[in-house]
Design an enzyme around this catalytic site. Structure first.
Site, PDB file in Angstrom:
ATOM      1  CB  ALA A   1      -4.556 -14.848   3.693  1.00 10.02           C
TER       2      ALA A   1
ATOM      3  N   GLY B   1      -0.901 -14.810   7.220  1.00  2.00           N
ATOM      4  CA  GLY B   1      -1.361 -13.704   7.179  1.00  2.00           C
ATOM      5  C   GLY B   1      -1.509 -12.905   8.499  1.00  2.00           C
TER       6      GLY B   1
ATOM      7  CD  GLU C   1       2.638 -13.030   5.418  1.00  2.00           C
ATOM      8  OE1 GLU C   1       1.198 -13.277   5.021  1.00  2.00           O
ATOM      9  OE2 GLU C   1       3.532 -12.784   4.528  1.00  2.00           O
TER      10      GLU C   1
ATOM     11  CD  GLU D   1       1.635 -18.489   5.543  1.00  2.00           C
ATOM     12  OE1 GLU D   1       2.143 -19.124   6.342  1.00  2.00           O
ATOM     13  OE2 GLU D   1       1.331 -17.329   5.475  1.00  2.00           O
TER      14      GLU D   1
HETATM   15  C1  HXC Z   1     -10.456 -19.440   6.410  1.00  2.00           C
HETATM   16  C2  HXC Z   1     -10.405 -20.221   8.727  1.00  2.00           C
HETATM   17  C3  HXC Z   1      -9.070 -19.891   8.681  1.00  2.00           C
HETATM   18  C4  HXC Z   1      -8.497 -19.167   7.584  1.00  2.00           C
HETATM   19  C5  HXC Z   1      -9.811 -20.591  10.622  1.00  2.00           C
HETATM   20  N1  HXC Z   1     -10.896 -20.542   9.764  1.00  2.00           N
HETATM   21  N2  HXC Z   1      -8.882 -20.404  10.082  1.00  2.00           N
HETATM   22  N3  HXC Z   1     -11.350 -19.838   7.387  1.00  2.00           N
HETATM   23  N4  HXC Z   1      -9.372 -18.914   6.409  1.00  2.00           N
HETATM   24  N5  HXC Z   1      -7.174 -19.011   7.515  1.00  2.00           N
HETATM   25  C6  HXC Z   1     -12.322 -20.898  10.145  1.00  2.00           C
HETATM   26  C7  HXC Z   1     -12.322 -22.633  10.219  1.00  2.00           C
HETATM   27  O1  HXC Z   1     -12.642 -23.115   8.944  1.00  2.00           O
HETATM   28  C8  HXC Z   1     -13.696 -22.749  11.181  1.00  2.00           C
HETATM   29  O2  HXC Z   1     -14.837 -22.553  10.392  1.00  2.00           O
HETATM   30  C9  HXC Z   1     -13.547 -21.630  12.301  1.00  2.00           C
HETATM   31  O3  HXC Z   1     -12.805 -20.809  11.551  1.00  2.00           O
HETATM   32  C10 HXC Z   1     -13.155 -22.193  13.382  1.00  2.00           C
HETATM   33  O4  HXC Z   1     -11.755 -22.897  13.206  1.00  2.00           O
HETATM   34  P1  HXC Z   1     -11.292 -24.381  13.602  1.00  2.00           P
HETATM   35  O5  HXC Z   1     -10.537 -24.982  12.474  1.00  2.00           O
HETATM   36  O6  HXC Z   1     -12.683 -25.237  13.670  1.00  2.00           O
HETATM   37  O7  HXC Z   1     -10.756 -24.116  14.876  1.00  2.00           O
HETATM   38  P2  HXC Z   1      -9.612 -25.046  15.573  1.00  2.00           P
HETATM   39  O8  HXC Z   1     -10.035 -26.248  15.703  1.00  2.00           O
HETATM   40  O9  HXC Z   1      -9.674 -24.437  17.178  1.00  2.00           O
HETATM   41  O10 HXC Z   1      -8.251 -24.788  14.974  1.00  2.00           O
HETATM   42  C11 HXC Z   1      -7.875 -23.505  14.857  1.00  2.00           C
HETATM   43  C12 HXC Z   1      -6.855 -23.292  13.812  1.00  2.00           C
HETATM   44  C13 HXC Z   1      -7.200 -23.873  12.569  1.00  2.00           C
HETATM   45  C14 HXC Z   1      -5.495 -24.125  14.210  1.00  2.00           C
HETATM   46  C15 HXC Z   1      -6.234 -22.093  13.820  1.00  2.00           C
HETATM   47  O11 HXC Z   1      -8.545 -23.179  12.166  1.00  2.00           O
HETATM   48  C16 HXC Z   1      -6.384 -23.446  11.254  1.00  2.00           C
HETATM   49  O12 HXC Z   1      -5.338 -24.308  11.049  1.00  2.00           O
HETATM   50  N6  HXC Z   1      -6.504 -22.636  10.705  1.00  2.00           N
HETATM   51  C17 HXC Z   1      -5.690 -22.305   9.286  1.00  2.00           C
HETATM   52  C18 HXC Z   1      -4.581 -21.511   9.709  1.00  2.00           C
HETATM   53  C19 HXC Z   1      -3.626 -21.171   8.306  1.00  2.00           C
HETATM   54  O13 HXC Z   1      -3.268 -22.335   7.759  1.00  2.00           O
HETATM   55  N7  HXC Z   1      -3.362 -20.095   8.251  1.00  2.00           N
HETATM   56  C20 HXC Z   1      -2.738 -19.428   6.904  1.00  2.00           C
HETATM   57  C21 HXC Z   1      -3.654 -19.329   5.920  1.00  2.00           C
HETATM   58  S1  HXC Z   1      -2.613 -19.166   4.382  1.00  2.00           S
HETATM   59  P3  HXC Z   1     -16.032 -23.293  10.434  1.00  2.00           P
HETATM   60  O14 HXC Z   1     -17.070 -22.682   9.343  1.00  2.00           O
HETATM   61  O15 HXC Z   1     -15.548 -24.852   9.923  1.00  2.00           O
HETATM   62  O16 HXC Z   1     -16.490 -23.312  11.746  1.00  2.00           O
HETATM   63  C22 HXC Z   1      -1.977 -17.573   4.448  1.00  2.00           C
HETATM   64  C23 HXC Z   1      -1.268 -16.920   3.469  1.00  2.00           C
HETATM   65  C24 HXC Z   1      -0.829 -15.315   3.462  1.00  2.00           C
HETATM   66  O17 HXC Z   1      -2.344 -16.626   5.620  1.00  2.00           O
HETATM   67  C25 HXC Z   1      -0.635 -14.897   2.471  1.00  2.00           C
HETATM   68  C26 HXC Z   1      -0.552 -13.431   2.617  1.00  2.00           C
HETATM   69  C27 HXC Z   1      -1.955 -12.639   2.930  1.00  2.00           C
END
Ligand code: HXC
Length: 259
Positions: free
Chosen positions: A67, A110, A113, A133
């Site tokens: 998400a 998400g 999910e 998460e």
């Molecule tokens: C917003 C995101 C994002 C996310 C990645 N990006 N995931 N933006 N929300 N979930 C954005 C980054 O900020 C970045 O933007 C661009 O995508 C590329 O990501 P990088 O981090 O630079 O790439 P990389 O170093 O290869 O790392 C990839 C990654 C990392 C390991 C997937 O992006 C990451 O950890 N993302 C978050 C994963 C996460 O925690 N997901 C769960 C979210 S909570 P910029 O602008 O900096 O280039 C959730 C709750 C669900 O899902 C609830 C129900 C719906």
């Protein structure tokens, strides 16, 4: 003319409806308008008689990396309760046609999910599933703790959910989370081939089989079997049942009409 969809791409290939997530700059992070679009496109395919099977796919480095964190980072609990955003996700569970997920790269939070909302999952070798998460101070909210547990059992699900570790495609296959691993360059092609194969089957049978399988997940076996039986009887009201059985007896190919 305004474009109907901003965060997804929607197309048809014969009887297959294809939805591709399309926010590659943020690894297809799922914001609320994207969920609205996915649900809208999926329901439109579900109503479209020319579509038999739906494919949900990512692109580039991700199916979806979760998400959209930017959208929710500063939200309050009451705001989240009033938004009631998950009722939109719930609508995916009411879609009658089979949904095949074609997953590649990151399928996190998400994104995982959303993949678990699909009925069948094909994944590229490079796919990394996970629920990070816990490390963000939250937990899955769109069915992750429930669907993963139903798929792999309590102890295994606990491990992945409590650690937030990433699960490889191979591990996901081993735990019964996905159906197949496919080379990334062939992922969509092979998924389409599978979708076309099931699209040959009579659509009423597909519909009632899908419905009955989910009863097996949610009901006791006895209740589930009553449900299955009613669906089995219902198919005897269809043209395709008469045609399928007659064709067998007449040693010819059936001509199904979806009614
Ligand atoms: C917003 C995101 C994002 C996310 C990645 N990006 N995931 N933006 N929300 N979930 C954005 C980054 O900020 C970045 O933007 C661009 O995508 C590329 O990501 P990088 O981090 O630079 O790439 P990389 O170093 O290869 O790392 C990839 C990654 C990392 C390991 C997937 O992006 C990451 O950890 N993302 C978050 C994963 C996460 O925690 N997901 C769960 C979210 S909570 P910029 O602008 O900096 O280039 C959730 C709750 C669900 O899902 C609830 C129900 C719906």
């Amino acid at each position: 003319m305004s474009k109907e969809y901003t965060f997804i791409e929607v197309s048809n290939q014969a009887s297959i409806g294809i939805i591709k997530l399309n926010r590659p700059n943020v690894l297809n992070a799922i914001n609320r308008p994207m969920v609205t679009e996915i649900v809208k496109a999926t329901e439109a395919f579900d109503r479209d008689d020319s579509v038999k099977v739906i494919i949900l796919a990512g692109n580039g480095r991700a199916f979806a990396a979760g998400a959209d964190i930017d959208e929710m980072a500063e939200a309050g609990a009451i705001e989240m309760e009033l938004l009631n955003q998950f009722t939109e996700w719930d609508r995916l569970a009411w879609v009658k046609k089979p949904i095949i997920g074609a997953v590649q790269g990151f399928a996190l939070g998400g994104g995982f999910e959303l993949a678990l909302c699909c009925d069948v999952l094909f994944a590229a070798h490079d796919t990394e599933f996970g629920f990070p998460e816990v490390g963000l101070g939250v937990m899955p909210g769109a069915g992750g703790t429930q669907r993963l547990t139903k798929l792999m059992g309590k102890s295994k699900a606990m491990e992945w959910l409590l650690t937030g570790d990433r699960m490889s495609a191979q591990e996901a296959l081993h735990h019964g989370v996905i159906n197949r691993i496919i080379a990334k360059e062939l992922l969509l092609e092979e998924t389409l081939k599978f979708a076309h194969k099931i699209a040959q089957q009579p659509s009423l049978s597909l519909r009632l089989i899908k419905e009955s399988v989910y009863k097996a997940v949610d009901y006791s076996i006895y209740e589930g079997m009553q449900y299955e039986r009613k669906n089995f009887y219902l198919l005897f009201a269809s043209h395709d049942q008469k045609e399928g059985m007659r064709a067998f007896r007449e040693k010819r190919k059936p001509n199904f009409k979806g009614e």
